[in-house]
Design a protein around this motif. Structure first.
Motif, PDB file in Angstrom:
ATOM      1  N   MET A   2       0.813  -1.218   0.000  1.00  0.00           N
ATOM      2  CA  MET A   2       0.000   0.000   0.000  1.00  0.00           C
ATOM      3  C   MET A   2       0.848   1.270   0.000  1.00  0.00           C
ATOM      4  O   MET A   2       0.385   2.328  -0.404  1.00  0.00           O
ATOM      5  N   ALA A   3       2.087   1.159   0.457  1.00  0.00           N
ATOM      6  CA  ALA A   3       2.898   2.358   0.690  1.00  0.00           C
ATOM      7  C   ALA A   3       3.009   3.265  -0.537  1.00  0.00           C
ATOM      8  O   ALA A   3       2.915   4.489  -0.421  1.00  0.00           O
ATOM      9  N   GLU A   4       3.203   2.678  -1.709  1.00  0.00           N
ATOM     10  CA  GLU A   4       3.386   3.488  -2.905  1.00  0.00           C
ATOM     11  C   GLU A   4       2.124   4.264  -3.286  1.00  0.00           C
ATOM     12  O   GLU A   4       2.191   5.261  -4.027  1.00  0.00           O
ATOM     13  N   TYR A   5       0.972   3.812  -2.800  1.00  0.00           N
ATOM     14  CA  TYR A   5      -0.283   4.481  -3.144  1.00  0.00           C
ATOM     15  C   TYR A   5      -0.689   5.542  -2.126  1.00  0.00           C
ATOM     16  O   TYR A   5      -1.443   6.453  -2.457  1.00  0.00           O
ATOM     17  N   ILE A   6      -0.204   5.392  -0.895  1.00  0.00           N
ATOM     18  CA  ILE A   6      -0.591   6.333   0.145  1.00  0.00           C
ATOM     19  C   ILE A   6      -0.223   7.765  -0.226  1.00  0.00           C
ATOM     20  O   ILE A   6      -0.970   8.711   0.021  1.00  0.00           O
ATOM     21  N   ASP A   7       0.929   7.916  -0.851  1.00  0.00           N
ATOM     22  CA  ASP A   7       1.375   9.257  -1.234  1.00  0.00           C
ATOM     23  C   ASP A   7       0.516   9.865  -2.341  1.00  0.00           C
ATOM     24  O   ASP A   7       0.598  11.068  -2.608  1.00  0.00           O
ATOM     25  N   ARG A   8      -0.300   9.036  -2.978  1.00  0.00           N
ATOM     26  CA  ARG A   8      -1.129   9.532  -4.077  1.00  0.00           C
ATOM     27  C   ARG A   8      -2.528   9.960  -3.620  1.00  0.00           C
ATOM     28  O   ARG A   8      -3.338  10.401  -4.431  1.00  0.00           O
ATOM     29  N   ASN A  41      -9.017  11.288  -0.209  1.00  0.00           N
ATOM     30  CA  ASN A  41      -9.664  10.787  -1.410  1.00  0.00           C
ATOM     31  C   ASN A  41      -8.648  10.090  -2.294  1.00  0.00           C
ATOM     32  O   ASN A  41      -7.521  10.552  -2.468  1.00  0.00           O
ATOM     33  N   PHE A  42      -9.058   8.926  -2.815  1.00  0.00           N
ATOM     34  CA  PHE A  42      -8.267   8.237  -3.841  1.00  0.00           C
ATOM     35  C   PHE A  42      -9.066   8.306  -5.126  1.00  0.00           C
ATOM     36  O   PHE A  42     -10.227   7.889  -5.164  1.00  0.00           O
ATOM     37  N   ASN A  43      -8.461   8.844  -6.192  1.00  0.00           N
ATOM     38  CA  ASN A  43      -9.219   8.972  -7.428  1.00  0.00           C
ATOM     39  C   ASN A  43      -9.451   7.600  -8.065  1.00  0.00           C
ATOM     40  O   ASN A  43      -8.853   6.598  -7.685  1.00  0.00           O
ATOM     41  N   THR A  44     -10.342   7.563  -9.048  1.00  0.00           N
ATOM     42  CA  THR A  44     -10.780   6.304  -9.646  1.00  0.00           C
ATOM     43  C   THR A  44      -9.630   5.534 -10.286  1.00  0.00           C
ATOM     44  O   THR A  44      -9.529   4.311 -10.146  1.00  0.00           O
ATOM     45  N   ASP A  45      -8.736   6.217 -10.982  1.00  0.00           N
ATOM     46  CA  ASP A  45      -7.614   5.534 -11.637  1.00  0.00           C
ATOM     47  C   ASP A  45      -6.705   4.865 -10.610  1.00  0.00           C
ATOM     48  O   ASP A  45      -6.271   3.720 -10.797  1.00  0.00           O
ATOM     49  N   THR A  46      -6.404   5.574  -9.530  1.00  0.00           N
ATOM     50  CA  THR A  46      -5.556   5.004  -8.489  1.00  0.00           C
ATOM     51  C   THR A  46      -6.225   3.791  -7.852  1.00  0.00           C
ATOM     52  O   THR A  46      -5.588   2.760  -7.609  1.00  0.00           O
ATOM     53  N   LEU A  47      -7.516   3.890  -7.575  1.00  0.00           N
ATOM     54  CA  LEU A  47      -8.238   2.770  -6.974  1.00  0.00           C
ATOM     55  C   LEU A  47      -8.255   1.555  -7.887  1.00  0.00           C
ATOM     56  O   LEU A  47      -8.057   0.425  -7.436  1.00  0.00           O
ATOM     57  N   ASN A  48      -8.490   1.769  -9.171  1.00  0.00           N
ATOM     58  CA  ASN A  48      -8.484   0.650 -10.111  1.00  0.00           C
ATOM     59  C   ASN A  48      -7.131  -0.056 -10.114  1.00  0.00           C
ATOM     60  O   ASN A  48      -7.046  -1.291 -10.126  1.00  0.00           O
ATOM     61  N   GLU A  49      -6.073   0.733 -10.087  1.00  0.00           N
ATOM     62  CA  GLU A  49      -4.730   0.162 -10.063  1.00  0.00           C
ATOM     63  C   GLU A  49      -4.492  -0.624  -8.773  1.00  0.00           C
ATOM     64  O   GLU A  49      -3.943  -1.729  -8.800  1.00  0.00           O
ATOM     65  N   MET A  50      -4.919  -0.057  -7.659  1.00  0.00           N
ATOM     66  CA  MET A  50      -4.758  -0.729  -6.366  1.00  0.00           C
ATOM     67  C   MET A  50      -5.509  -2.055  -6.328  1.00  0.00           C
ATOM     68  O   MET A  50      -4.996  -3.074  -5.849  1.00  0.00           O
TER      69      MET A  50
END
Length: 211
Positions: free
Chosen positions: A1-7, A85-94
């Motif tokens: 998850m770490a790489e996504y938290i910053d996004r 908030n996590f945008n839709t693109d980031t969530l799809n990737e996650m």
């Protein structure tokens, strides 16, 4: 998850600020870091129906994600509230790269569906008094009490919008409950004096499964 938290995008909403508008394009999921939020939907004749209340750690906007391009609900901060908030693109990737997150979200959706189906099934069987009592008990479970009063201040209209009734009926029920010594009030503040006794009135209809 770490790489996504910053996004993630962090934001603060003032009391009364609307951060999700019903019918607006979906732009990801929101998480309540600290604060209180009401989630509502427009019903018949434009009447607002509060579908749930959210607190620290809870998710908002999940019914729009993956199911359409527009939010089916609105969300308003009930006090100064910190969100991320996590945008839709980031969530799809996650969700494609983190199986445990996908599984957890799937379980969350299944639980939400179960709550919604149970609510619809039981709601029609409740009297106005039972609906108001159930709403008060739900608020108590969700936010607790502080110094004898519910740890959130809602107007009588907001309680009515949540209980699926109107202001006048809520006022009458609250007045009756006060006379019976089951609740206390001071201005907008309400407090439950005997949770167990109040719960007995709706034991056959208690469909709010979340805390």
């Amino acid at each position: 998850m770490a790489e996504y938290i910053d996004r993630k995008h962090s934001m603060t909403c003032k009391k009364g600020q609307n951060f999700i508008i019903e019918g607006a394009p979906v732009h990801g999921l929101y998480f309540v870091k600290k604060g209180k939020v009401k989630v509502a939907k427009t019903g018949l004749n434009g009447k607002e129906q509060i579908v749930r209340l959210a607190r620290d750690g809870e998710i908002i906007g999940h019914r729009g994600f993956g199911a359409g391009h527009f939010y089916q609900i609105s969300a308003v901060a009930l006090e100064d509230t910190q969100l991320c908030n996590f945008n839709t693109d980031t969530l799809n990737e996650m969700l494609h790269k983190i199986p445990s997150l996908t599984f957890d979200l799937m379980s969350f959706y299944a639980e939400e569906l179960n709550r919604s189906e149970t609510k619809v099934k039981k709601f029609a069987q409740m009297t106005v008094r039972e609906k108001v009592i159930d709403a008060l008990l739900y608020i108590n479970r969700k936010f607790g009490q502080n110094k004898g009063y519910l740890n959130i201040q809602l107007s009588r209209k907001e309680i009515a919008d949540f209980a699926g009734t109107n202001d006048e009926q809520v006022i009458r029920v609250i007045s009756a409950l006060k006379k019976e010594g089951l609740i206390v009030s001071s201005g907008k503040k309400l407090g439950i004096k005997n949770v167990e006794l109040l719960s007995k009135e709706i034991s056959d209809h208690n469909f709010f499964l979340d805390s």
